[in-house]
Design an enzyme around this catalytic site. Structure first.
Site, mmCIF file in Angstrom:
data_model
loop_
_atom_site.group_PDB
_atom_site.id
_atom_site.type_symbol
_atom_site.label_atom_id
_atom_site.label_comp_id
_atom_site.label_asym_id
_atom_site.label_seq_id
_atom_site.Cartn_x
_atom_site.Cartn_y
_atom_site.Cartn_z
ATOM 1 N N LYS A 90 -3.226 3.414 -2.750
ATOM 2 C CA LYS A 90 -4.344 4.277 -3.126
ATOM 3 C C LYS A 90 -4.023 5.702 -2.732
ATOM 4 O O LYS A 90 -3.597 5.958 -1.623
ATOM 5 C CB LYS A 90 -5.614 3.843 -2.395
ATOM 6 C CG LYS A 90 -6.036 2.444 -2.704
ATOM 7 C CD LYS A 90 -7.362 2.171 -2.024
ATOM 8 C CE LYS A 90 -7.503 0.721 -1.664
ATOM 9 N NZ LYS A 90 -6.984 0.421 -0.332
ATOM 10 N N ASP A 113 0.816 -1.212 0.000
ATOM 11 C CA ASP A 113 0.000 0.000 0.000
ATOM 12 C C ASP A 113 0.850 1.263 0.000
ATOM 13 O O ASP A 113 2.032 1.223 0.302
ATOM 14 C CB ASP A 113 -0.866 0.034 1.272
ATOM 15 C CG ASP A 113 -2.094 -0.847 1.125
ATOM 16 O OD1 ASP A 113 -2.374 -1.266 -0.002
ATOM 17 O OD2 ASP A 113 -2.745 -1.114 2.153
ATOM 18 N N MET A 149 -8.712 8.399 9.085
ATOM 19 C CA MET A 149 -9.232 8.836 7.788
ATOM 20 C C MET A 149 -10.280 9.937 7.941
ATOM 21 O O MET A 149 -11.210 10.019 7.159
ATOM 22 C CB MET A 149 -9.880 7.652 7.042
ATOM 23 C CG MET A 149 -8.934 6.500 6.835
ATOM 24 S SD MET A 149 -9.690 5.148 5.929
ATOM 25 C CE MET A 149 -10.692 4.376 7.172
#
Ligand code: SAH
Length: 541
Positions: A59, A37, A177
């Site tokens: 991402k 990641d 997040m």
């Protein structure tokens, strides 16, 4: 199933490579494929088996590089492609904390692929810890709650959080997040009765050299994010424990905090300087430009006898019996020292063979290496250059006996790599050179490393060949016209500053358009000192 590979869902921890688990590292070192990641640090990628296939499914917050469903399928596909292979699925923090590790595991179960889960240290707890904030504390918080600030309800696209319940929690609230939605989250919590004065901290890029803590309260959360430009990845922690951070913030701002430096030395030699730069707070990207290999038996590169010089047409193996005819052994690198002694032992001889001989070294680093073998140097030039060494050794040859057919002309043996330049040999009309190791340039940079290098602040060079090869590697895939900085049309943020050891190295770097800072002495200590001086002076900081 024997004809399928085994998948390991590995937590990489929050950023600091030291927070990867021992088990995780063990698997990475032997993995055939590593699927990783965005948040995984280059230092951890650097620990992976050098032969592993490296797959970036990172991402970005704005555009998804690889969809989750594709990642799930990819893992199954690799398990099929690598029967009995090791497929490492490397994820930031812990794989089962908002890491979608569970979804990947379900897909593996469906496909009959066996897997292990190797937990990682989650950012939810470790990032506050690195900011001096304990998530629980006697008398302040008896629970902590980890919440995603990202999960949208499928029905109306709104955050699917139970704000009523969250506002009632007296424990610490930790949002992952959540930066983009924090203004909304804070307002909803206040509407539901949470005290607007609740202390809150944003911790950005926690545990990395770029860690930053920004304090606020629930009512100032939104405006603080805008004013301080808080960006992901960041954690938001709310509650009374946040105030402990004022007293307990233990992580020092080090001289090189926030600097990313590329070290271009060969892997074996890089660790010393890398460790020192890391201890000073820098993030180090080890990018060896050369690989060295000790030859089984040294090759005789050139024999100059009193009859004139002869260079063998084909490589011929050296004979350690010839050491008997040598008066001075000259070393110009630590590799030369290590290779020579390895070969000496392998040939059935040992250091007694060197009794009575004089030993010369090009500089302090090589001199120190010889000391490890129990040898003091007789000759080290003051300027630590090949030229200086050549002059020093040439001075040993008595002028009056020049051209005579019998000794006392000292017989000199140079122990060098295949790429050593001829400076030294040319200054010594009567010397033999053995090539004890080979230097092979690295011809390819993995994609993840190139990306890390492009974001670096500076490059460290210790040789001209490192400069040349670095430029060549970094020019691959671009217009490729040196100076390479111009070749990128000024768009790519490739490091412009270089820290160099030695004048030759510096001029090679300048030739390619680098700004250069040169160490006072040709030692790593001196270079490290210079790097610290450079950044503490605030130049381009
Ligand atoms: N599995 C991960 C979390 C993945 S979700 C874990 O256990 O840590 C990604 C979120 O984690 C980011 O948006 C951010 O909120 C948080 N995060 C991960 N690494 C972080 C870091 N070094 N500093 C601050 N927040 C981090």
């Amino acid at each position: 199933m024997a004809n399928l590979g085994h998948v390991y869902l590995i937590g990489a921890g929050p950023g600091d490579p030291g927070l990867l688990t021992i088990r995780g590292k063990e698997i990475l070192e032997k993995a055939d494929v590593v699927v990783y990641d965005r948040l995984v640090s280059p230092a951890i990628l650097g620990m992976c088996n050098a032969k592993a296939k490296m797959v970036d499914v990172g991402k970005m917050p704005t555009h998804h590089k690889v969809k989750q469903s594709e990642i799930n399928k990819l893992l199954v596909q690799f398990a099929r492609e690598y029967p009995q292979g090791i497929i490492a699925r490397l994820k930031g923090g812990d794989p089962f904390v908002f890491g979608r590790g569970g979804e990947e595991a379900l897909e593996l179960v469906d496909a009959g692929v066996e897997f292990d889960v190797i937990p990682g240290i989650t950012s939810a707890i470790s990032v506050p810890a690195y900011a001096g904030i304990p998530v629980s504390h006697r008398g302040i918080a008896t629970s902590f709650h980890v919440i995603t600030g990202h999960e949208k309800a499928e029905s109306n696209g709104e955050l699917s959080l139970d704000f009523e319940t969250l506002a009632k929690c007296s424990g610490t609230l930790i949002f992952l997040m959540g930066i983009a939605n924090m203004d909304f989250i804070a307002k909803r919590l206040m509407e539901c009765g949470k005290d607007p004065k609740t202390p809150l901290a944003f911790i950005e890029k926690g545990t990395t050299p770029y860690q930053r803590t920004v304090m606020a309260t629930l009512e100032t959360a939104g405006e603080t994010i805008v004013r301080e430009k808080v960006t992901a990845p960041a954690i938001t922690i709310m509650g009374g424990v946040v105030e402990l951070g004022q007293t307990l913030a233990w992580k020092k701002n080090l001289p090189l905090s926030g600097k990313r430096l590329v070290v271009t030395r060969a892997a074996k030699q890089a660790s010393g300087i890398s460790a020192r730069l890391t201890a000073l707070g820098a993030e180090v990207i080890e990018t060896p430009m050369i690989e060295t290999r000790t030859l089984d038996i040294p090759d005789v590169y050139e024999v100059t006898s009193l009859r004139g010089s002869e260079r063998p047409k084909q490589s011929i193996h050296a004979d350690f019996e010839d050491l008997k005819n040598i008066d001075v052994l000259a070393f110009t690198s630590t590799n030369g020292v290590e290779s020579f002694f390895k070969q000496l032992l392998a040939s059935g001889h040992d250091i007694r063979e060197l009794a009575g001989k004089k030993i010369a070294s090009v500089g302090k680093i090589t001199e120190k290496k010889l000391l490890e073998y129990g040898i003091h140097c007789d000759y080290v030039p003051e300027d630590h250059t090949g030229e200086g060494l050549g002059k020093l050794l040439a001075a040993l040859i008595p002028q009056s006996t020049e051209g005579a057919t019998s000794y006392p002309i000292p017989r000199i043996l140079l122990l060098q790599g295949n790429l050593a330049d001829e400076t030294l040999l040319n200054l010594l009309p009567k010397a033999t050179r053995w090539v004890v190791y080979e230097t092979l340039p690295v011809t390819e940079l993995p994609e993840w490393k190139r990306e890390a290098v492009e974001k670096a602040d500076a490059v460290v060079f210790a040789s001209t060949s490192a400069v040349e090869n670095f430029v060549k590697l970094m020019s691959q895939g671009t217009a490729g016209v040196p100076p390479y900085l111009k070749a990128t049309n000024g768009s790519a943020p490739i490091p412009q500053t270089s820290f160099c050891i030695g004048r030759m190295t510096e001029s090679a770097a300048q030739k390619h358009g680098f700004e250069t800072v040169i160490s006072d002495e040709t030692t790593m200590d001196s270079l490290v000192k210079k790097i610290v001086e450079y950044y503490s002076a605030g130049e381009r900081a």
